[in-house]
Design an enzyme around this catalytic site. Structure first.
Site, PDB file in Angstrom:
ATOM      1  N   ASP A   4      -0.210   5.262   0.938  1.00 37.91           N
ATOM      2  CA  ASP A   4      -0.511   6.187   2.031  1.00 37.91           C
ATOM      3  C   ASP A   4      -0.740   5.423   3.336  1.00 37.91           C
ATOM      4  O   ASP A   4      -1.550   4.496   3.378  1.00 37.91           O
ATOM      5  CB  ASP A   4      -1.762   7.002   1.716  1.00 37.91           C
ATOM      6  CG  ASP A   4      -1.626   7.824   0.447  1.00 37.91           C
ATOM      7  OD1 ASP A   4      -1.590   9.047   0.534  1.00 37.91           O
ATOM      8  OD2 ASP A   4      -1.545   7.215  -0.644  1.00 37.91           O
ATOM      9  N   ASP A  51       0.864  -1.168   0.000  1.00 35.25           N
ATOM     10  CA  ASP A  51       0.000   0.000   0.000  1.00 35.25           C
ATOM     11  C   ASP A  51       0.910   1.229   0.000  1.00 35.25           C
ATOM     12  O   ASP A  51       2.124   1.117   0.181  1.00 35.25           O
ATOM     13  CB  ASP A  51      -0.899  -0.039   1.240  1.00 35.25           C
ATOM     14  CG  ASP A  51      -1.744   1.196   1.398  1.00 35.25           C
ATOM     15  OD1 ASP A  51      -2.403   1.588   0.420  1.00 35.25           O
ATOM     16  OD2 ASP A  51      -1.721   1.777   2.495  1.00 35.25           O
TER      17      ASP A  51
END
EC number: 3.1.3.18
Length: 225
Positions: free
Chosen positions: A11, A9
């Site tokens: 953020d 991922d």
């Protein structure tokens, strides 16, 4: 874990982008004549993509009920938000501790790295380039790269197929329920990181395959298992 493909991922996992996202959110709200919010409040709204962030900002809370925001209102507000975010230099976005050296170590050790984020794809290359990471990832998907995004498993399955890696040789690494659920639904092992954006819920409650509190421990685990 004997993995070949590490799907990250973005953020809340590799970068803390909340200060810039909060600035763009408040610019949008001000343009709409609405109250603005402190950084700490907006931090709790990040992690489900720009549309959900915008809708939460419009109602001033994390749970948006059906009918509270019309599609037209959300469309207009999201357009303002995306324009504001485009004009921000992302100078407040920082990498979490040890992420830069950790990614370099994992890449140098022969792992294939991929990035699957719910952030609109048009914002991703500039941020990758600002950290010098554009050459580390073999595949990069944004929240609008496909017709669905996390927690739907499709982006993870797409990356595995595109890179020719079986699911049992891949692992999804993220900070939120969207990441863990996407991995579980794709039949991919998951690693949760506790320091990101998960709306106050302990990432371990989602039963990831493994969980860590910092990036350096994650990297050590991957390099020595």
């Amino acid at each position: 874990m004997n993995k070949q493909l590490l799907i990250f991922d973005f953020d809340g996992t590799l970068i803390d982008s909340v200060p810039d996202l909060a600035d763009a959110t408040n610019i949008m709200l001000a343009q709409l004549g609405k109250d603005i919010y402190p950084l700490a409040t907006i931090r709790n709204w990040v992690g489900n993509g720009s549309r959900m962030l915008v809708e939460r900002a419009l109602v001033g809370k994390i749970e948006v009920l059906a009918g509270e925001v019309t599609q037209a209102e959300a469309d207009h507000a999201e357009q303002l938000f995306l324009e504001a975010y485009s004009n921000i230099e992302t100078s407040k976005t920082v990498a979490y501790p040890d992420v830069d050296t950790g990614l370099q170590k994992l890449h140098g050790a022969g792992f294939t790295l991929a990035l699957v984020t719910n952030k609109p794809i048009r914002f991703v290359p500039k941020i990758l380039q600002s950290f010098g990471w554009q050459g580390l990832f073999s595949e990069v998907l944004g929240g609008d790269s496909l017709s669905t995004k996390k927690p739907d498993p499709t982006p993870l399955l797409y990356v595995c197929d595109k890179l020719g890696v079986m699911q049992d040789k891949a692992v999804m690494i993220g900070d939120s329920r969207n990441d863990i659920l996407a991995g579980q639904r794709a039949g991919i092992d998951t690693i949760g990181l506790s320091y990101g954006y998960n709306y106050g819920q302990d990432i371990r409650e989602l039963n990831p395959t493994e969980a860590f509190d910092d990036f350096v421990t994650l990297v050590s685990f991957l390099l020595h298992t």
